[in-house]
Design a protein around this motif. Structure first.
Motif, PDB file in Angstrom:
ATOM      1  N   ASP A   1       0.841  -1.197   0.000  1.00 41.32           N
ATOM      2  CA  ASP A   1       0.000   0.000   0.000  1.00 41.32           C
ATOM      3  C   ASP A   1       0.883   1.256   0.000  1.00 41.32           C
ATOM      4  N   PRO A   2       0.823   2.081  -1.052  1.00 38.83           N
ATOM      5  CA  PRO A   2       1.673   3.282  -1.094  1.00 38.83           C
ATOM      6  C   PRO A   2       1.386   4.271   0.033  1.00 38.83           C
ATOM      7  N   ASN A   3       0.136   4.296   0.517  1.00 36.19           N
ATOM      8  CA  ASN A   3      -0.176   5.183   1.643  1.00 36.19           C
ATOM      9  C   ASN A   3       0.610   4.793   2.886  1.00 36.19           C
ATOM     10  N   ILE A   4       0.760   3.496   3.104  1.00 38.61           N
ATOM     11  CA  ILE A   4       1.506   3.013   4.262  1.00 38.61           C
ATOM     12  C   ILE A   4       2.993   3.298   4.088  1.00 38.61           C
ATOM     13  N   ARG A   5       3.517   3.082   2.887  1.00 38.51           N
ATOM     14  CA  ARG A   5       4.939   3.391   2.644  1.00 38.51           C
ATOM     15  C   ARG A   5       5.199   4.878   2.881  1.00 38.51           C
TER      16      ARG A   5
END
Length: 221
Positions: free
Chosen positions: A139-143
């Motif tokens: 998930d790019p939001n988490i990264r």
């Protein structure tokens, strides 16, 4: 003492904002003796009373509030959830880390920002370990959120894993990685970041290029 606390709790839901503010201030001054009734107020059906009680608990910083505050993160009212994030940030207990990390996957910018801010200020070994574990999430939001939080915490162990995010396919992840590395490298004077950040000066996104330049500036490069 109860005779004084109970009406103050009621005033947390007053129509007049000044009355609410005075109630919060007086309950903070009372401190620990007010905590049990404030915790009860967290479960009140009135979102305003709940949010103000949560704010007060965060200012008092009593660890008895941690469990109820974590439960409040699941509230349907965004105001209550953000108040709980802020309170958990102020208390700074690592028990809040995993529940807060779950919000990094949210598309809601306000929830994501406040969760990231809280995680970045809970400076504990468990926080760093948990954030490093999710740094390579699908998930790019988490990264994105975990990189920002690790940059705020300032632990040198995050430098190498965040370096890998400079080549991420997602623009916001490259941006947050560059921003975090600027803070981390300046704090630890780590020159490993220089060449990878220079490579970002040709990034197709202007914000990424600017952030990379600013990060290099923190290292006098």
């Amino acid at each position: 003492m109860t005779e004084k606390i109970t009406p103050l709790i009621a005033n947390l839901g007053a129509d007049d904002p000044d009355t609410q503010e005075r109630a919060v201030e007086e309950l903070i001054a009372i401190g620990a003796p007010a905590v049990p009734e404030l915790i009860n107020a967290v479960y009140d059906g009135d979102a305003l009373i709940c949010a103000n009680a949560i704010e007060t608990l965060g200012q008092i910083k009593d660890t008895r509030a941690i469990g109820p505050l974590i439960i409040a993160l699941q509230d349907s009212d965004t105001q209550v959830v953000i108040a709980a994030m802020t309170a958990l940030r102020r208390i700074g207990d690592p028990g809040a880390v995993q529940p807060l990390i779950s919000f990094l996957s949210k598309d809601d910018i306000h929830l994501h920002f406040n969760a990231t801010l809280a995680l970045g200020q809970i400076k504990h070994e468990q926080t760093v370990a948990a954030l490093l574990e999710v740094l390579n999430s699908d998930d790019p939001n988490i990264r994105h959120g975990s990189a920002v939080a690790l940059g705020r915490i300032g632990d040198h162990r995050a430098i190498e894993p965040i370096l890998k995010l400079l080549e991420d396919d997602e623009t916001k992840v490259r941006y947050s990685a560059a921003y975090a590395l600027g803070d981390l490298a300046a704090l630890h004077q780590d020159t490993r970041v220089i060449d990878p950040l220079k490579a970002l000066l040709d990034d197709p996104d202007m914000n990424v290029r600017t952030t990379a330049q600013e990060a290099l500036g923190k290292l006098d490069v």
